[in-house]
Scaffold this motif. Structure first.
Motif, mmCIF file in Angstrom:
data_model
loop_
_atom_site.group_PDB
_atom_site.id
_atom_site.type_symbol
_atom_site.label_atom_id
_atom_site.label_comp_id
_atom_site.label_asym_id
_atom_site.label_seq_id
_atom_site.Cartn_x
_atom_site.Cartn_y
_atom_site.Cartn_z
ATOM 1 N N ILE A 439 65.225 -63.120 24.892
ATOM 2 C CA ILE A 439 65.793 -61.832 25.279
ATOM 3 C C ILE A 439 66.741 -62.050 26.449
ATOM 4 O O ILE A 439 66.372 -62.708 27.425
ATOM 5 N N PRO A 440 67.967 -61.539 26.407
ATOM 6 C CA PRO A 440 68.870 -61.682 27.558
ATOM 7 C C PRO A 440 68.254 -61.064 28.808
ATOM 8 O O PRO A 440 67.583 -60.031 28.746
ATOM 9 N N GLN A 441 68.459 -61.726 29.931
ATOM 10 C CA GLN A 441 67.885 -61.260 31.196
ATOM 11 C C GLN A 441 68.838 -60.374 31.991
ATOM 12 O O GLN A 441 68.503 -59.961 33.099
ATOM 13 N N SER A 442 69.996 -60.097 31.483
ATOM 14 C CA SER A 442 70.949 -59.246 32.191
ATOM 15 C C SER A 442 71.482 -58.190 31.228
ATOM 16 O O SER A 442 71.502 -58.403 30.008
ATOM 17 N N PRO A 443 71.892 -57.056 31.755
ATOM 18 C CA PRO A 443 72.409 -55.985 30.884
ATOM 19 C C PRO A 443 73.740 -56.370 30.256
ATOM 20 O O PRO A 443 74.482 -57.188 30.773
ATOM 21 N N THR A 444 74.006 -55.757 29.125
ATOM 22 C CA THR A 444 75.262 -55.953 28.406
ATOM 23 C C THR A 444 76.056 -54.652 28.436
ATOM 24 O O THR A 444 75.497 -53.590 28.177
ATOM 25 N N SER A 445 77.336 -54.740 28.735
ATOM 26 C CA SER A 445 78.192 -53.551 28.845
ATOM 27 C C SER A 445 79.073 -53.430 27.617
ATOM 28 O O SER A 445 79.734 -54.383 27.215
ATOM 29 N N ILE A 446 79.073 -52.240 27.030
ATOM 30 C CA ILE A 446 79.968 -51.911 25.921
ATOM 31 C C ILE A 446 81.103 -51.074 26.512
ATOM 32 O O ILE A 446 80.877 -49.957 26.970
ATOM 33 N N GLU A 461 80.879 -57.131 18.262
ATOM 34 C CA GLU A 461 80.200 -58.421 18.222
ATOM 35 C C GLU A 461 79.000 -58.429 19.164
ATOM 36 O O GLU A 461 77.948 -58.993 18.849
ATOM 37 N N LYS A 462 79.140 -57.784 20.328
ATOM 38 C CA LYS A 462 77.996 -57.672 21.242
ATOM 39 C C LYS A 462 76.866 -56.880 20.593
ATOM 40 O O LYS A 462 75.683 -57.256 20.671
ATOM 41 N N LEU A 463 77.223 -55.754 19.965
ATOM 42 C CA LEU A 463 76.185 -54.932 19.327
ATOM 43 C C LEU A 463 75.516 -55.675 18.181
ATOM 44 O O LEU A 463 74.324 -55.485 17.919
ATOM 45 N N LYS A 464 76.271 -56.483 17.471
ATOM 46 C CA LYS A 464 75.691 -57.250 16.363
ATOM 47 C C LYS A 464 74.625 -58.213 16.874
ATOM 48 O O LYS A 464 73.540 -58.342 16.287
ATOM 49 N N GLU A 465 74.902 -58.918 17.975
ATOM 50 C CA GLU A 465 73.919 -59.834 18.548
ATOM 51 C C GLU A 465 72.696 -59.082 19.056
ATOM 52 O O GLU A 465 71.553 -59.516 18.856
ATOM 53 N N ILE A 466 72.920 -57.955 19.706
ATOM 54 C CA ILE A 466 71.788 -57.170 20.218
ATOM 55 C C ILE A 466 70.949 -56.636 19.066
ATOM 56 O O ILE A 466 69.715 -56.620 19.116
ATOM 57 N N ILE A 509 71.543 -48.064 15.053
ATOM 58 C CA ILE A 509 70.569 -47.600 14.052
ATOM 59 C C ILE A 509 71.147 -47.716 12.643
ATOM 60 O O ILE A 509 70.498 -48.239 11.729
ATOM 61 N N ASN A 510 72.384 -47.241 12.444
ATOM 62 C CA ASN A 510 72.943 -47.159 11.097
ATOM 63 C C ASN A 510 73.543 -48.468 10.617
ATOM 64 O O ASN A 510 73.435 -48.811 9.427
ATOM 65 N N ALA A 511 74.177 -49.240 11.506
ATOM 66 C CA ALA A 511 74.861 -50.461 11.073
ATOM 67 C C ALA A 511 73.969 -51.685 11.144
ATOM 68 O O ALA A 511 74.072 -52.590 10.299
ATOM 69 N N PHE A 512 73.089 -51.742 12.156
ATOM 70 C CA PHE A 512 72.288 -52.946 12.363
ATOM 71 C C PHE A 512 70.793 -52.687 12.164
ATOM 72 O O PHE A 512 69.967 -53.519 12.511
ATOM 73 N N LEU A 513 70.444 -51.495 11.661
ATOM 74 C CA LEU A 513 69.083 -51.159 11.227
ATOM 75 C C LEU A 513 68.064 -51.343 12.340
ATOM 76 O O LEU A 513 66.959 -51.844 12.131
#
Length: 548
Positions: A439-446, A461-466, A509-513
């Motif tokens: 699990i990443p230890q730092s927040p990710t910014s969109i 791409e960030k959302l896909k990894e998350i 929810i919709n794209a990455f389930l």
């Protein structure tokens, strides 16, 4: 209130009658039925095109109308109408609906009295006024009174328990919730103005009968036709009924209203039958008038002779006119013509007075090729902010030139942390970070562009990894925390930040389930991360924070 609206309707008809023109079928009086739909905080779409598309599915509630239409001129009419109908909305119709867990519903009875002006194509220019079909447009204004009810209880009189998964409503709107205080707004006015625009077709048959098919779009000056107007829920309620009507599902954490700041509207399509009334036009032939001297026979041969009046001759298409009478008339006309010519000659021979000449005043003149300097405006807030932004950019360029080996730092510390795994500092000490090494230890910014809800390709791409990490770790949860820019309208930026959080949540929810239970939302942080650069892109973001 219903009696007052009917009284206004009758009074309006009497007023139109006082100014009516008396022509054939000047009045069209009738009634009709149709259906009515609603567009507001509980409708399942936010697009106007989708609203019209859903409206013409003929699945909405019924409405009826009484109308009196007065012809002012060909193709131009004034109409007074009374309409009554019922609109409804329910969050629990579709399980895929974004606000399904909000669990609000309503049924509102509307009574509307309306005055409108109608412009038709049957104006004897585009189409004949007696043409069998004619399109028309209408614009109007009126008053709407509404009363709201809700389906809050089952057949046994108990409140629905929306914490259970399978809840079937009985569809009976048994509870009156008008102005019970379920919304944080408080009391609202139940008689409100509305403005309408419409279009329709008129069909004429059997000479005095008319069939009208018309769709009207009503814009009301209230956001409470559905008893929902504000984003936030009340902190405290005065009664269990008020609490359940305001927030039926205690587990729901989203907004109470949609963040679009739009008034409620409704559409109605009605087919009405009208009958033409008015005075029937009679055939009319203009009479021919003659001067008295035409039939008064006078002897002009001798000035001392006496005038003798003969009996008016009988005329049949002018065949019995006396030739001597015509000669006498010609003589008189020649004399009058000679007198007029004499008078005109006298007037023409008189010298024309010349107006006095005056010297025009001398005004100060600008020198040639002179243009006054354009004014400069430097006091606006936006210009000041842009100047400050340019100054900061110049300072940053100078620092980078002096220290070329130092990598540029993002104005958002949380973004630097996401790029450098060795540096970690939680933006919220109260949130416990996961110790799982995957699990990443730092927040990710969109990040978002200015005034936009579109997730860019790099951010996807960030959302896909998350999304992949959350699917592999179903017990892991995240928190979506929205930020806003410090410039611009604060109320608009708050709603925009809330909408961006929803966009990120829906994409996961919709794209990455990703399961909805793994996501928590904080629609708006109190302060932006970078307060020095007011227009920084880092302020327009949604942070994804990993929590247990």
């Amino acid at each position: 209130m219903k009696k007052h609206l009917i009284s206004l309707f009758i009074l309006g008809i009497c007023s139109l009658t006082a100014y009516a023109q008396q022509d054939e079928f000047g009045w069209r009086i009738g009634g009709g039925m149709g259906y009515i739909s609603y567009w507001g905080d509980l409708s399942n779409t936010d697009q106007l095109g989708s609203v019209f598309k859903n409206h013409y599915r003929f699945e909405d509630r019924r409405t009826f109308q009484l109308s009196a239409e007065r012809r002012l001129r060909p193709g131009f009419y004034a109409m007074l109408s009374y309409q009554q109908g019922t609109i409804t909305g329910n969050d629990r119709v579709d399980t895929s609906y974004l606000y399904y867990d909000r669990a609000l519903n309503f049924e509102t009875k509307l009574r509307d009295i309306h005055f409108s002006l109608v412009l038709g194509a049957d104006n004897d220019r585009l189409l004949s006024s007696n043409f069998f079909i004619a399109p028309y447009l209408s614009l109007g204004a009126g008053l709407t009174h509404f009363n709201i009810a809700a389906d809050l209880k089952d057949a046994n009189g108990n409140f629905y328990n929306y914490q259970e998964t399978a809840i079937v409503q009985d569809g009976v709107f048994e509870t009156n919730i008008t102005n019970i205080g379920s919304d944080i707004y408080g009391q609202y006015v139940e008689l409100i103005p509305n403005f309408s625009a419409g279009f329709g077709l008129r069909f004429r048959f059997l000479r005095r009968f008319f069939l009208h098919l018309q769709t009207n779009f009503h814009y009301t000056l209230t956001d409470h036709l559905d008893d929902v107007g504000e984003l936030e829920f009340r902190n405290e309620y005065d009664s269990p009924l008020q609490e359940f009507a305001g927030k039926p599902n205690p587990n729901y954490e989203g907004p109470r209203a949609k963040p679009n700041n739009r008034k409620d509207m409704y559409l109605s399509t009605i087919a009405s039958l009208r009958i033409g009334l008015g005075r029937k036009r009679e055939g009319f032939k203009a009479p021919i008038f003659y001067t008295t001297d035409r039939y008064n026979k006078t002897d002009y041969t001798n000035s001392s002779s006496t005038n003798t009046t003969k009996e008016e001759p009988k005329r049949t298409n002018g065949s019995n006119v006396n030739t001597g009478d015509i000669l006498v008339e010609n003589k008189k006309l020649k004399q009058e013509l000679a007198e007029m010519n004499t008078r005109l000659n006298e007037l023409e021979n008189k010298p024309t007075p010349t107006p006095p000449t005056t010297t025009p005043p001398v005004y100060w003149q600008l020198p040639p090729n002179y243009y006054p300097p354009l004014p400069t405006y430097t006091n606006s807030i936006q210009d000041t902010l842009l100047q400050q932004l340019n100054a900061l950019n110049q300072r940053l360029d100078k620092l980078e030139q002096q220290n070329p080996s130092t990598p540029p730092q993002s104005p958002n510390p949380s973004i630097n942390q996401s790029l450098n795994p060795s540096v970690h500092q939680s933006p919220n000490p109260s949130v416990h970070q996961s110790l799982n090494p995957s699990i990443p230890q730092s927040p990710t910014s969109i990040l978002f562009t200015q005034n936009s809800l579109v997730v860019q390709t790099t951010e996807l791409e960030k959302l896909k990894e998350i999304g992949a990490i959350l699917k592999d770790n179903p017990q892991q949860k995240i928190q979506l925390k929205g930020y806003k820019a410090a410039i611009g309208n604060d109320y608009y930026n708050r709603k925009l930040s809330h909408k961006r959080v929803e966009v990120v949540r829906d994409r996961l929810i919709n794209a990455f389930l990703v399961s909805q239970d793994q996501i928590q939302m904080v629609p708006l942080a109190k302060h932006p991360t970078n307060s020095e650069d007011l227009n920084s892109k880092a302020n327009r973001r949604v942070d994804i924070i990993w929590i247990d």
